[in-house]
Enzyme design. Structure first.
Site, PDB file in Angstrom:
ATOM      1  N   TYR A  53      33.622  33.464  59.856  1.00  0.00           N
ATOM      2  CA  TYR A  53      32.932  34.019  58.609  1.00  0.00           C
ATOM      3  C   TYR A  53      31.727  34.314  59.128  1.00  0.00           C
ATOM      4  O   TYR A  53      31.139  34.094  59.871  1.00  0.00           O
ATOM      5  CB  TYR A  53      32.755  32.723  57.656  1.00  0.00           C
ATOM      6  N   LEU A 240      40.527  29.981  42.849  1.00  0.00           N
ATOM      7  CA  LEU A 240      40.566  31.036  41.530  1.00  0.00           C
ATOM      8  C   LEU A 240      41.042  32.308  41.972  1.00  0.00           C
ATOM      9  O   LEU A 240      40.871  33.260  41.450  1.00  0.00           O
ATOM     10  CB  LEU A 240      38.829  31.076  41.388  1.00  0.00           C
ATOM     11  N   GLY A 243      38.723  34.940  42.860  1.00  0.00           N
ATOM     12  CA  GLY A 243      38.014  35.134  41.579  1.00  0.00           C
ATOM     13  C   GLY A 243      38.844  35.789  40.351  1.00  0.00           C
ATOM     14  O   GLY A 243      38.291  35.787  39.345  1.00  0.00           O
ATOM     15  N   LEU A 245      41.175  34.341  38.519  1.00  0.00           N
ATOM     16  CA  LEU A 245      41.546  33.409  37.517  1.00  0.00           C
ATOM     17  C   LEU A 245      40.254  33.212  36.770  1.00  0.00           C
ATOM     18  O   LEU A 245      40.369  32.626  35.741  1.00  0.00           O
ATOM     19  CB  LEU A 245      42.001  31.981  38.045  1.00  0.00           C
ATOM     20  N   GLY A 247      39.025  35.571  35.192  1.00  0.00           N
ATOM     21  CA  GLY A 247      38.984  36.664  34.191  1.00  0.00           C
ATOM     22  C   GLY A 247      38.191  37.809  34.477  1.00  0.00           C
ATOM     23  O   GLY A 247      38.194  39.021  33.761  1.00  0.00           O
ATOM     24  N   LYS A 248      37.182  37.884  35.343  1.00  0.00           N
ATOM     25  CA  LYS A 248      36.322  38.991  35.399  1.00  0.00           C
ATOM     26  C   LYS A 248      36.872  40.424  36.039  1.00  0.00           C
ATOM     27  O   LYS A 248      36.428  41.371  36.120  1.00  0.00           O
ATOM     28  CB  LYS A 248      35.041  38.633  36.471  1.00  0.00           C
TER      29      LYS A 248
END
Length: 350
Positions: A53, A240, A243, A245, A247-248
């Site tokens: 990372y 998610l 991301g 999930l 909805g974005k």
């Protein structure tokens, strides 16, 4: 905050694990310090990172997240014992990390020393193998015949795993790590490490983290059943779906600064027509329940039998607050059944 035992270890961890991979690209030192402080105030005591990372992984971002965490602990040494720190050694395939070579016992020993230096701590609580040397059915490689199992040299890979185990034991005996775990691995991988540990009187794994969410629940039931009966903590990452999930990304939206606007090493393979349809229905259900789509997805993950601690990540303090609140919701008794009505329509949309 609720806590649970980390597999067969004697460590108790919060049901929420603070993910850190955005620190160093989407988040800076100040952001990370704020996230760590707020998470701790909420009772979170478990933090996950990796030598690879920040994400997306590049030669320039390699080790940045561990360095940010190390800077925090250097400034706040009294906080070290408040955290269970987990990090990971990268597997093969990245040219700037050990010339893209396999994980070996010696690579583990060297990588542990390097991570300890970046983290500025004396001991890593859980040291994880980021992905196995063999190709595993993760990152959209789980449909039949996308990869081959029959051409894998079983004897050779067992020998590699034994060598890795011996390197991990060396680090445990030296007091540099307390326990080890797996990541992006399979039921066979878990079983083989356990059997090798028994045969050679070596430490056994205490955890595994794999992608697990409403759009990608392939580990249920077989791998998770194995984890429960073998006392292996199951740690979902990307609850998610990077991301999605939340909805974005509905209708191919790309909010400025969001993860999907960055380079994706494996592409946007999660963005399928069926996944979009599933997310739209989960968003409608969340609205009916008076919670956010992210909270629905996280609350579902937390309530799946066998899940130990869910790894969450956020780029803003508001997202972090929203995500942590998902684990403290007063949900209706039929919550899981209502989610299941949608899940059965889209059991594996990517």
């Amino acid at each position: 905050m609720k806590y649970t035992q980390l597999g067969s270890s004697n460590i108790n961890v919060s049901r929420v694990c603070l993910g850190t991979m955005t620190w160093g690209v989407q988040n800076n030192q100040h952001d990370a310090d704020q996230q760590i402080a707020f998470a701790s105030e909420c009772g979170i005591n478990f933090m996950d990172t990796a030598e690879m990372y920040a994400v997306p992984p590049t030669p320039e971002t390699y080790g940045k997240t561990e360095e940010i965490i190390g800077n925090y602990f250097a400034k706040n040494p009294q906080k070290r014992n408040n955290w269970v720190v987990a990090t990971k050694i990268a597997g093969n395939g990245l040219p700037w990390i050990r010339n893209a070579t396999n994980i070996t016992g010696q690579a583990v020993i060297n990588a542990v020393d390097a991570s300890l230096k970046r983290l500025q701590i004396d001991t890593i609580d859980v040291y994880q193998l980021h992905w196995p040397n063999r190709t595993s059915p993760h990152f959209a490689k789980h449909r039949p015949n996308q990869i081959s199992f029959s051409n894998v040299d079983t004897k050779e890979h067992k020998a590699q795993m034994l060598d890795i185990l011996q390197g991990l034991e060396h680090c445990i005996k030296a007091g540099k790590i307390r326990h080890y775990g797996l990541s992006d691995d399979t039921t066979w991988g878990i079983h083989t490490f356990i059997e090798l540990a028994k045969e050679h009187n070596l430490p056994r794994p205490v955890s595994i983290q794999n992608e697990f969410n409403l759009l990608h629940a392939k580990d249920w039931p077989y791998l998770i059943e194995h984890c429960v009966h073998e006392e292996i903590a199951y740690l979902p990452w990307s609850p998610l779906a990077t991301g999605m999930l939340s909805g974005k990304y509905l209708n191919n939206a790309r909010p400025e600064g969001s993860r999907w606007t960055l380079m994706q090493r494996n592409g946007l393979f999660r963005n399928t027509e069926f996944a979009q349809q599933a997310v739209a229905e989960y968003c409608q259900l969340a609205n009916q329940l008076g919670i956010t789509p992210s909270q629905l997805a996280l609350a579902w993950c937390d309530q799946v039998d066998g899940v130990t601690s869910t790894i969450i990540g956020a780029t803003t303090q508001e997202q972090l607050q929203e995500n942590i609140a998902a684990f403290q919701l007063n949900l209706p008794s039929d919550f899981m059944a209502r989610v299941d009505e949608i899940w059965r329509k889209y059991p594996l949309p990517y």
